[in-house]
Scaffold this motif. Structure first.
Motif, PDB file in Angstrom:
ATOM      1  N   LEU A 186      16.543 -44.613   1.651  1.00 34.09           N
ATOM      2  CA  LEU A 186      16.210 -44.288   3.039  1.00 34.09           C
ATOM      3  C   LEU A 186      14.702 -44.281   3.262  1.00 34.09           C
ATOM      4  CD1 LEU A 186      18.839 -41.480   3.700  1.00 34.09           C
ATOM      5  CD2 LEU A 186      18.727 -43.702   4.826  1.00 34.09           C
ATOM      6  N   ARG A 187      13.947 -43.817   2.290  1.00 31.62           N
ATOM      7  CA  ARG A 187      12.496 -43.812   2.425  1.00 31.62           C
ATOM      8  C   ARG A 187      11.949 -45.230   2.512  1.00 31.62           C
ATOM      9  NH1 ARG A 187       9.421 -39.944  -1.676  1.00 31.62           N
ATOM     10  NH2 ARG A 187       7.701 -40.883  -0.532  1.00 31.62           N
ATOM     11  N   ARG A 211      11.372 -38.392  15.197  1.00 30.81           N
ATOM     12  CA  ARG A 211      12.387 -38.326  14.140  1.00 30.81           C
ATOM     13  C   ARG A 211      13.780 -38.662  14.650  1.00 30.81           C
ATOM     14  NH1 ARG A 211       9.621 -33.653  11.844  1.00 30.81           N
ATOM     15  NH2 ARG A 211      10.771 -32.372  13.352  1.00 30.81           N
ATOM     16  N   LYS A 212      14.046 -38.342  15.911  1.00 28.11           N
ATOM     17  CA  LYS A 212      15.405 -38.430  16.456  1.00 28.11           C
ATOM     18  C   LYS A 212      16.068 -39.792  16.251  1.00 28.11           C
ATOM     19  CE  LYS A 212      18.063 -37.295  20.594  1.00 28.11           C
ATOM     20  NZ  LYS A 212      17.985 -36.816  22.014  1.00 28.11           N
ATOM     21  N   PRO A 213      15.443 -40.931  16.638  1.00 26.94           N
ATOM     22  CA  PRO A 213      16.134 -42.225  16.440  1.00 26.94           C
ATOM     23  C   PRO A 213      16.354 -42.569  14.972  1.00 26.94           C
ATOM     24  CG  PRO A 213      13.869 -42.563  17.153  1.00 26.94           C
ATOM     25  CD  PRO A 213      14.156 -41.103  17.311  1.00 26.94           C
ATOM     26  N   PHE A 214      15.413 -42.174  14.103  1.00 21.99           N
ATOM     27  CA  PHE A 214      15.566 -42.461  12.678  1.00 21.99           C
ATOM     28  C   PHE A 214      16.718 -41.656  12.075  1.00 21.99           C
ATOM     29  CE2 PHE A 214      11.091 -43.540  13.451  1.00 21.99           C
ATOM     30  CZ  PHE A 214      11.044 -44.805  12.891  1.00 21.99           C
ATOM     31  N   ILE A 215      16.827 -40.403  12.487  1.00 20.31           N
ATOM     32  CA  ILE A 215      17.922 -39.565  11.987  1.00 20.31           C
ATOM     33  C   ILE A 215      19.263 -40.081  12.492  1.00 20.31           C
ATOM     34  CG2 ILE A 215      18.972 -37.273  12.167  1.00 20.31           C
ATOM     35  CD1 ILE A 215      16.170 -36.081  12.000  1.00 20.31           C
ATOM     36  N   VAL A 273      18.855 -34.978   5.491  1.00 12.36           N
ATOM     37  CA  VAL A 273      17.749 -34.344   4.761  1.00 12.36           C
ATOM     38  C   VAL A 273      16.728 -35.388   4.317  1.00 12.36           C
ATOM     39  CG1 VAL A 273      17.136 -33.070   2.669  1.00 12.36           C
ATOM     40  CG2 VAL A 273      19.127 -32.383   4.009  1.00 12.36           C
ATOM     41  N   SER A 274      17.186 -36.505   3.760  1.00 11.11           N
ATOM     42  CA  SER A 274      16.273 -37.536   3.271  1.00 11.11           C
ATOM     43  C   SER A 274      15.456 -38.134   4.403  1.00 11.11           C
ATOM     44  CB  SER A 274      17.063 -38.644   2.565  1.00 11.11           C
ATOM     45  OG  SER A 274      17.747 -38.138   1.447  1.00 11.11           O
ATOM     46  N   THR A 275      16.111 -38.407   5.534  1.00 12.30           N
ATOM     47  CA  THR A 275      15.402 -38.991   6.676  1.00 12.30           C
ATOM     48  C   THR A 275      14.408 -38.003   7.268  1.00 12.30           C
ATOM     49  OG1 THR A 275      17.356 -40.318   7.174  1.00 12.30           O
ATOM     50  CG2 THR A 275      15.707 -40.143   8.891  1.00 12.30           C
ATOM     51  N   PHE A 276      14.802 -36.742   7.343  1.00  7.49           N
ATOM     52  CA  PHE A 276      13.916 -35.716   7.901  1.00  7.49           C
ATOM     53  C   PHE A 276      12.618 -35.638   7.099  1.00  7.49           C
ATOM     54  CE2 PHE A 276      12.195 -31.461   8.195  1.00  7.49           C
ATOM     55  CZ  PHE A 276      12.263 -31.187   9.550  1.00  7.49           C
ATOM     56  N   PHE A 277      12.723 -35.539   5.789  1.00 11.28           N
ATOM     57  CA  PHE A 277      11.523 -35.383   4.968  1.00 11.28           C
ATOM     58  C   PHE A 277      10.733 -36.692   4.844  1.00 11.28           C
ATOM     59  CE2 PHE A 277      13.895 -31.636   3.466  1.00 11.28           C
ATOM     60  CZ  PHE A 277      12.915 -30.674   3.624  1.00 11.28           C
ATOM     61  N   ALA A 278      11.438 -37.832   4.897  1.00 10.36           N
ATOM     62  CA  ALA A 278      10.736 -39.113   4.817  1.00 10.36           C
ATOM     63  C   ALA A 278       9.891 -39.336   6.072  1.00 10.36           C
ATOM     64  CB  ALA A 278      11.734 -40.255   4.651  1.00 10.36           C
ATOM     65  N   GLN A 280       8.863 -36.985   8.069  1.00  8.79           N
ATOM     66  CA  GLN A 280       7.849 -35.935   8.059  1.00  8.79           C
ATOM     67  C   GLN A 280       6.652 -36.350   7.218  1.00  8.79           C
ATOM     68  OE1 GLN A 280       8.171 -33.281   9.934  1.00  8.79           O
ATOM     69  NE2 GLN A 280       6.257 -32.275   9.332  1.00  8.79           N
ATOM     70  N   ARG A 281       6.924 -37.031   6.116  1.00  9.49           N
ATOM     71  CA  ARG A 281       5.845 -37.483   5.227  1.00  9.49           C
ATOM     72  C   ARG A 281       4.925 -38.457   5.952  1.00  9.49           C
ATOM     73  NH1 ARG A 281       5.160 -41.938   1.883  1.00  9.49           N
ATOM     74  NH2 ARG A 281       3.763 -41.584   0.098  1.00  9.49           N
ATOM     75  N   PHE A 282       5.507 -39.424   6.657  1.00  6.68           N
ATOM     76  CA  PHE A 282       4.681 -40.412   7.350  1.00  6.68           C
ATOM     77  C   PHE A 282       4.011 -39.817   8.590  1.00  6.68           C
ATOM     78  CE2 PHE A 282       7.736 -43.278   5.141  1.00  6.68           C
ATOM     79  CZ  PHE A 282       6.805 -43.924   4.338  1.00  6.68           C
ATOM     80  N   LEU A 283       4.643 -38.823   9.186  1.00  4.76           N
ATOM     81  CA  LEU A 283       4.019 -38.162  10.327  1.00  4.76           C
ATOM     82  C   LEU A 283       2.775 -37.382   9.908  1.00  4.76           C
ATOM     83  CD1 LEU A 283       7.184 -36.825  12.206  1.00  4.76           C
ATOM     84  CD2 LEU A 283       5.534 -38.473  13.106  1.00  4.76           C
ATOM     85  N   ASN A 284       2.769 -36.886   8.684  1.00  4.65           N
ATOM     86  CA  ASN A 284       1.651 -36.085   8.201  1.00  4.65           C
ATOM     87  C   ASN A 284       0.536 -36.919   7.570  1.00  4.65           C
ATOM     88  OD1 ASN A 284       2.925 -33.716   9.008  1.00  4.65           O
ATOM     89  ND2 ASN A 284       3.931 -33.421   7.029  1.00  4.65           N
ATOM     90  N   LEU A 285       0.797 -38.231   7.377  1.00  5.54           N
ATOM     91  CA  LEU A 285      -0.215 -39.082   6.776  1.00  5.54           C
ATOM     92  C   LEU A 285      -1.324 -39.416   7.778  1.00  5.54           C
ATOM     93  CD1 LEU A 285       1.798 -41.728   4.691  1.00  5.54           C
ATOM     94  CD2 LEU A 285       0.352 -39.899   3.804  1.00  5.54           C
TER      95      LEU A 285
END
Length: 291
Positions: A186-187, A211-215, A273-278, A280-285
């Motif tokens: 997923l990442r 995040r919504k469309p990706f989730i 869970v995987s999509t949420f954190f993935a 989130q990672r790119f949002l914080n970059l």
């Protein structure tokens, strides 16, 4: 040129989605198969143990009334799955079929005793239970001998416990590995959209909105993978039931429902869970880190 690039991107995106669905399917199918084995492990072990016979041999002086009384006694025992009476004549005929000659012709008599072959319920095929049942039978003065394979019983129980123990360990390890594999797939899928995520963030979109469309997409992929896994498990159950109908696996609707619902929920859980954190990672970059 742009059209060719768009087609390339579309093919790459479809390939990414396909790999995610296949990863989810394989992982959930194997986890579901392990779950079915664990749920039915007692039934499988009992099915094997119930095939280990206990033979009760009577003395020659035991007449028909004594044998009928013992037959009635067995009918009231709650630990028996089934039993069969083997007369001296049947035992001699069976022996003749095995040996290939009639031993009574040169002996002039039938030395084989009347007997009962018992098949106990799996829960009672334990060393302590069998020893108690054997002792109870030997209290009958007309019974000459009680025979069963004690070593086979011990080996069966030891191996069943060992297999169940290692299956639990393997299931736990495999669950961790499966989460890592699905998370990685997923990442990689989201990685190709990292610039889109950052662009949306730069124009003021909230993290939840991004995040919504990706989730939603990941949950759809999880649903497809879960449904494929459930179909695979149904095919597996039909195949196992074909070879081992005595287990009655297809009639155990409760166990199937637990595993199928578990596969579906786990597919949704791990993809969410995987999509949420993935994401989130790119949002914080930072923008520079995207390259």
């Amino acid at each position: 040129m742009a059209s060719s690039y768009d087609k390339f991107q579309r093919r790459r995106l479809i390939s990414s989605y396909f790999s995610v669905v296949i990863s989810i399917f394989l992982v959930l199918f194997l986890l579901g198969a392990l779950g079915l084995f664990l749920i039915h492990s007692e039934k499988i072990s009992n099915n094997f143990k119930e095939k280990i016979p206990m033979s009760v041999y009577f003395k020659d002086e035991a007449n028909d009334s004594i044998l009928k009384a013992f037959d009635a006694e067995l009918a009231s025992k709650n630990y028996l799955k089934g039993y069969v009476f083997i007369s001296k004549e049947e035992a001699a005929a069976n022996n003749k079929d095995i040996v290939g000659e009639d031993f009574m012709q040169f002996l002039g008599m039938n030395p084989l005793p009347n007997s009962f072959d018992l098949n106990l319920l799996g829960a009672y095929v334990e060393s302590d239970s069998l020893a108690q049942i054997e002792a109870d039978f030997k209290n009958n003065p007309h019974i000459a001998e009680v025979i069963y394979d004690k070593r086979l019983v011990d080996l069966a129980n030891e191996n069943i416990k060992r297999i169940t123990y290692w299956t639990l360990i393997i299931s736990g390890i495999f669950m961790v590995i499966s989460m890592l594999l699905i998370n990685s797939a997923l990442r990689l899928s989201i990685y190709s959209n990292r610039f889109v995520i950052k662009t949306m963030q730069m124009v003021g979109a909230t993290k939840a909105f991004i995040r919504k469309p990706f989730i939603k997409r990941s949950l759809l992929l999880g649903l497809i993978g879960s449904v494929l896994a459930i179909i695979g498990l149904i095919i597996l159950l039909v195949y196992v039931n074909k070879w081992f109908p005595s287990l009655g696996i297809l009639q155990d609707y409760g166990a199937m429902a637990i595993v199928f619902v578990g596969v579906l929920l786990f597919g949704f859980f791990i993809t969410f869970v995987s999509t949420f954190f993935a994401t989130q990672r790119f949002l914080n970059l930072r923008t520079d880190d995207l390259y």
